[in-house]
Design a protein around this motif. Sequence first.
Motif, PDB file in Angstrom:
ATOM      1  N   ASN A 108       0.838  -1.200   0.000  1.00 20.67           N
ATOM      2  CA  ASN A 108       0.000   0.000   0.000  1.00 20.67           C
ATOM      3  C   ASN A 108       0.875   1.253   0.000  1.00 20.67           C
ATOM      4  OD1 ASN A 108      -2.629  -0.990  -0.047  1.00 20.67           O
ATOM      5  ND2 ASN A 108      -2.707  -1.279   2.165  1.00 20.67           N
ATOM      6  N   LEU A 109       0.452   2.259  -0.744  1.00 19.11           N
ATOM      7  CA  LEU A 109       1.211   3.511  -0.872  1.00 19.11           C
ATOM      8  C   LEU A 109       0.880   4.415   0.317  1.00 19.11           C
ATOM      9  CD1 LEU A 109       0.514   3.906  -4.678  1.00 19.11           C
ATOM     10  CD2 LEU A 109       2.561   2.947  -3.599  1.00 19.11           C
ATOM     11  N   GLY A 129      -6.971  16.830   3.080  1.00 13.61           N
ATOM     12  CA  GLY A 129      -8.404  16.801   2.806  1.00 13.61           C
ATOM     13  C   GLY A 129      -8.772  16.305   1.423  1.00 13.61           C
ATOM     14  N   LEU A 130      -7.830  15.686   0.716  1.00 12.03           N
ATOM     15  CA  LEU A 130      -8.071  15.181  -0.638  1.00 12.03           C
ATOM     16  C   LEU A 130      -8.493  13.708  -0.557  1.00 12.03           C
ATOM     17  CD1 LEU A 130      -5.009  16.873  -2.367  1.00 12.03           C
ATOM     18  CD2 LEU A 130      -7.392  17.660  -2.369  1.00 12.03           C
ATOM     19  N   TRP A 131      -9.691  13.483  -0.097  1.00 12.26           N
ATOM     20  CA  TRP A 131     -10.152  12.125   0.212  1.00 12.26           C
ATOM     21  C   TRP A 131     -10.323  11.265  -1.040  1.00 12.26           C
ATOM     22  CZ3 TRP A 131     -10.579  10.053   5.037  1.00 12.26           C
ATOM     23  CH2 TRP A 131     -10.484  10.950   6.119  1.00 12.26           C
ATOM     24  N   ARG A 141      -5.492   6.234  -4.551  1.00 14.63           N
ATOM     25  CA  ARG A 141      -4.168   5.653  -4.268  1.00 14.63           C
ATOM     26  C   ARG A 141      -4.305   4.346  -3.491  1.00 14.63           C
ATOM     27  NH1 ARG A 141      -1.139   6.713  -7.800  1.00 14.63           N
ATOM     28  NH2 ARG A 141       0.793   6.519  -6.631  1.00 14.63           N
ATOM     29  N   LEU A 142      -5.244   4.309  -2.578  1.00 14.36           N
ATOM     30  CA  LEU A 142      -5.462   3.087  -1.795  1.00 14.36           C
ATOM     31  C   LEU A 142      -5.958   1.955  -2.681  1.00 14.36           C
ATOM     32  CD1 LEU A 142      -5.722   1.513   0.868  1.00 14.36           C
ATOM     33  CD2 LEU A 142      -7.912   2.669   1.256  1.00 14.36           C
ATOM     34  N   ALA A 143      -6.898   2.256  -3.569  1.00 16.74           N
ATOM     35  CA  ALA A 143      -7.473   1.224  -4.439  1.00 16.74           C
ATOM     36  C   ALA A 143      -6.477   0.732  -5.484  1.00 16.74           C
ATOM     37  CB  ALA A 143      -8.725   1.774  -5.120  1.00 16.74           C
ATOM     38  N   LYS A 144      -5.416   1.474  -5.689  1.00 19.73           N
ATOM     39  CA  LYS A 144      -4.410   1.076  -6.683  1.00 19.73           C
ATOM     40  C   LYS A 144      -3.710  -0.217  -6.286  1.00 19.73           C
ATOM     41  CE  LYS A 144      -0.662   3.152  -9.412  1.00 19.73           C
ATOM     42  NZ  LYS A 144      -1.397   3.153 -10.683  1.00 19.73           N
ATOM     43  N   THR A 145      -3.554  -0.443  -4.990  1.00 14.89           N
ATOM     44  CA  THR A 145      -2.823  -1.624  -4.516  1.00 14.89           C
ATOM     45  C   THR A 145      -3.692  -2.607  -3.741  1.00 14.89           C
ATOM     46  OG1 THR A 145      -2.173  -0.432  -2.517  1.00 14.89           O
ATOM     47  CG2 THR A 145      -0.620  -0.388  -4.371  1.00 14.89           C
ATOM     48  N   ASN A 146      -4.809  -2.132  -3.230  1.00 14.27           N
ATOM     49  CA  ASN A 146      -5.624  -2.951  -2.326  1.00 14.27           C
ATOM     50  C   ASN A 146      -7.022  -3.135  -2.908  1.00 14.27           C
ATOM     51  OD1 ASN A 146      -6.924  -4.203  -0.199  1.00 14.27           O
ATOM     52  ND2 ASN A 146      -6.177  -2.785   1.360  1.00 14.27           N
ATOM     53  N   ILE A 162      -6.556   5.095   9.573  1.00 11.78           N
ATOM     54  CA  ILE A 162      -6.644   5.995   8.420  1.00 11.78           C
ATOM     55  C   ILE A 162      -7.186   5.245   7.208  1.00 11.78           C
ATOM     56  CG2 ILE A 162      -5.319   7.500   6.876  1.00 11.78           C
ATOM     57  CD1 ILE A 162      -3.309   7.831   9.263  1.00 11.78           C
ATOM     58  N   GLU A 163      -6.703   4.034   6.999  1.00 14.27           N
ATOM     59  CA  GLU A 163      -7.212   3.211   5.898  1.00 14.27           C
ATOM     60  C   GLU A 163      -8.714   2.992   6.034  1.00 14.27           C
ATOM     61  OE1 GLU A 163      -6.030  -1.043   3.806  1.00 14.27           O
ATOM     62  OE2 GLU A 163      -6.102  -0.933   5.997  1.00 14.27           O
ATOM     63  N   ARG A 164      -9.157   2.704   7.246  1.00 13.58           N
ATOM     64  CA  ARG A 164     -10.588   2.504   7.502  1.00 13.58           C
ATOM     65  C   ARG A 164     -11.367   3.780   7.138  1.00 13.58           C
ATOM     66  NH1 ARG A 164     -14.099   0.138  11.504  1.00 13.58           N
ATOM     67  NH2 ARG A 164     -16.178   0.944  11.020  1.00 13.58           N
ATOM     68  N   ALA A 165     -10.851   4.923   7.525  1.00 18.57           N
ATOM     69  CA  ALA A 165     -11.542   6.184   7.251  1.00 18.57           C
ATOM     70  C   ALA A 165     -11.650   6.438   5.752  1.00 18.57           C
ATOM     71  CB  ALA A 165     -10.815   7.333   7.942  1.00 18.57           C
TER      72      ALA A 165
END
Length: 479
Positions: A71-72, A83-85, A91-96, A128-131
């Motif tokens: 994960n990045l 605040g760039l959710w 970025r999270l979905a790119k690896t997970n 943070i990942e959960r959020a």
Amino acid sequence: MGQLMGFLNIEKQNQKERKPSERIHDWNEYKIPLAEKDVKNQAARCMDCGTPYCQIGVQLNRGTAGCPIHNLIPEWNDLVYRGLWKEAYDRLAKTNNFPEFTSKACPAPCEGSCTAGFISDPVSIKSIERAIIDRAFEEGWVVPKPPKKRTGKKIAVIGSGPAGLACADQLNKIGHEVTVFERSDRPGGLLMYGIPSMKIEKDVVDRRIRLLEEEGIIFKTKVDVGNTIGVEELKQTFDAIVLCTGAGKPRDVHLEGRELAGILPAMQYLTASNRHLLYGEPLKGDDQAKGKHVIVIGGGDTGEDCVATAIRQGCKSVVQFGKHGRLPDQRSENNPWPEHPNVFSVDYAYEEAVEVLGKDPREYYVETKQFVGDENGHVRELITGSFKNHNETERKTWKADLVLIAIGFQGAEDRVFEDFNVVRSSSRPVVKADPFRYQTNQPGIFAAGDVRRGASLIVWAIEEGRKAAAAVDLYLDEQ
């Protein structure tokens, strides 16, 4: 990065938890997500390291250091801080493939290898990942994205746990036609029936399955490959087969009295509990703990889940046996950073046991010697010794109406080798497959996840599924 000295000036804050006195009366998730301002504060603690050990994902000293799916983490930490959710989710979905699973069920080896943890507390990465993924679903960013065109190639994925789902997802994105076969009545594998709802509520699993279906993946449940459908038929129908059947063969104890009623594998107990909650299926006598003295043999996470389940079912007492001693409060010299820290913690089930029964249920260095039954052939006592001091003075008798064996898994079920004619690894009962191409000894048959590497973390299963998908795609290109 967030704040220049954030890792020193801001205290670490994990997700909050519902009070044990409240949550033991239901089966809902026990964690409470952080408020947005608190998540941003935690993201501000990230140092944006030159070498982000949090994402290295390697085996160190028989443990996992860093995130196996790479994960990045520093990137989406900084995006959350600013605040760039939406960008953080991208970025999270790119690896997970499934952050809603890992943010709940992963033990967070990323945090154990966080550089801030070398001199302070690590960043609260899991919170943070959960959020991020919660925000993504709330905002409607997680939507079906079927491939724009199909390749015409067909792949069968056997098993719908994290490895199978990740493999199917990746192959489907490429444009291959993917069918997932699951012998149970619902997809999800251990996510559905092995992990209690207190950790992952089952509508979360169902939501992801629906998304995958809308993207074009076909799920066929109640299909026991090798029985319901033959392997030869699969070979004729599909261009490739990926085995993601898990390491479902439980380890057992071979002791006097093992044949007594009331002694069962932990996963059988947890599955029965989950099925009862999902369908209202009645619990058989040995599948429920109400009014019983419960012994859990095995000190790991599955054993802990058994403790929490037994408490909710109304057990009279519960004790969890571990073969090792109590972990230290701080890292020992032979467990340096960035290894995963093997330190003592009081996790959710143990908090609940203290609340209900007045004490932590864990006992250390316990060696089970014998099961003793009553005149009806049901277990009533355990006799134990000590792994620390092997002498008769350490022998002890425990009341036991229900014994749950949670000492892990041996490996793949014997049928996998027989049905698919694949070779075992020389070192343990898992499928032998090339660690780079995931190819078994049978052309066109691949293996990934626990069936290949043995029982492991959910993040390793996802990583294996993703890599196997890439290997299958390469194989199809070469045909």
